[in-house]
Design an enzyme around this catalytic site. Structure first.
Site: not given
Ligand code: AQP
Length: 332
Positions: A116, A197, A200
């Protein structure tokens, strides 16, 4: 919630954008499936969302949206305390105490931080400190298990290290949590790029399958998913990441074995596989969307749910914070 026989689970999702099928298959689906086995604490981690730039009005609304999605996906208010992280001050207070026992080098080594930070011109302190806040979230509730996707494994391991260091310096204070990662669905990749990955933030059209996407949008994103020209149905992550990703989604949804899935799709082309995945995704999300939109008609219900969730677990968090403060010499 007062069943002392049950182990406690803690997890959360950031309201930093639109929830997607990765969040569902990596985390939420498993929370729902196992909720009767554990005492459950599920947070909407709005303080974590602040580690990347957020519009205040959107953040407020997304926090409510994630709350409703937890409920619409099947978490029961009877079995789970559901609340916004910022509504329990102990999360921030314990973070400061843990900051003071955490070497900065531990944080700079975190993969998610490095990824990030590389995308930002100027890196906020909150981004590097994210795993300490996550450690505070978890150990405040004497958590035994943390069900998350694969990307969070490193943060839960760090949580154990921080808790262990605190216990070593100040005496037994915190339970050391264990990570729970699902066998299928723990690492869902983007439809547009099966090496990245599904995420969001930085979301562009055709990348993520959102939980609230209408069926025609889901269909379009899956039918356009990147595959390859090998025309072979195999769970081959290295050589066929796009096909692997589709098979992984299908397996996480259906619970079928690799052999059963190969037998179902073998020799029928990628179009047929994509059609099968589309049907499975739509069948999973339609009832969630229906419940979501029904509940969304009553905003008072969401506020009531968030308040009740926070009120229910605040005493647990405050107690653990006070034990930590006492052990550090901050109170009698
Ligand atoms: N691609 C993924 N596959 C499986 N699990 C996933 N998780 C996130 N992306 C995947 C799981 O969802 C939970 C919540 O995730 P988070 O909101 O803490 O943030 P993140 O992991 O950083 O997800 P994003 O979607 O990538 O958000 P941003 O882009 O805002 O950082 C966790 O249990 C995570 O493992």
């Amino acid at each position: 919630m007062n069943n002392n026989q049950k182990k406690r689970v803690f997890s959360g999702i950031q309201p930093s954008g639109n929830l997607h099928i990765g969040n569902y298959l990596g985390a939420l689906k498993n929370w729902v499936a196992e909720q009767h086995k554990y005492e459950n604490v599920f947070c909407i981690v709005d303080l974590h969302a602040l580690t990347t730039p957020q519009d205040p009005a959107v953040l407020y609304q997304k926090t409510r949206e994630v709350t409703l999605l937890y409920l619409a996906a099947g978490l029961s208010r009877e079995h789970c305390a559901i609340f916004a992280q910022s509504h329990i001050a102990a999360h921030s207070e314990l973070t400061w105490l843990l900051n003071c026992v955490t070497p900065i080098g531990w944080l700079e080594r975190m993969t998610q931080y490095k990824d990030k930070a590389a995308k930002q011109e100027s890196v906020g302190t909150g981004l590097v400190d994210y795993p300490v806040l996550m450690a505070a979230d978890i150990i405040l509730y004497d958590t035994h298990y943390v069900p998350v996707g694969e990307d969070q494994r490193q943060h839960v391991e760090l949580t154990r290290d921080i808790a262990q260091r605190f216990n070593h310096l100040y005496g037994e204070t915190f339970v050391l949590p264990e990570v729970l990662i699902p066998k299928a669905g723990a690492r869902i990749k983007g439809m547009d790029d099966p090496t990245a990955k599904m995420s969001k933030s930085g979301d562009k059209q055709g990348h993520a399958l959102h939980l609230l996407d209408p069926p025609d949008v889901l269909r379009k994103s899956i039918m356009r998913a990147t595959t390859d020209s090998l025309n072979k149905i195999a769970f081959d992550k290295e050589n066929q990441p796009g096909v692997y990703n589709l098979l992984n989604i299908y397996q996480a949804i259906t619970g079928h074995s690799e052999e059963e899935i190969i037998a179902e799709f073998d020799g029928k082309g990628y179009g047929n596989l994509k059609k099968g995945v589309t049907e499975a995704v739509i069948a999973t999300l339609e009832p969630i969307q229906k419940r979501y939109y029904e509940m969304a008609e009553d905003p008072a219900y969401i506020e009531q749910a968030l308040k009740e969730g926070a009120d229910r677990v605040r005493p647990i968090a405050e107690h653990r914070l006070q034990v930590a403060q006492k052990n550090m010499g901050l109170r009698k």
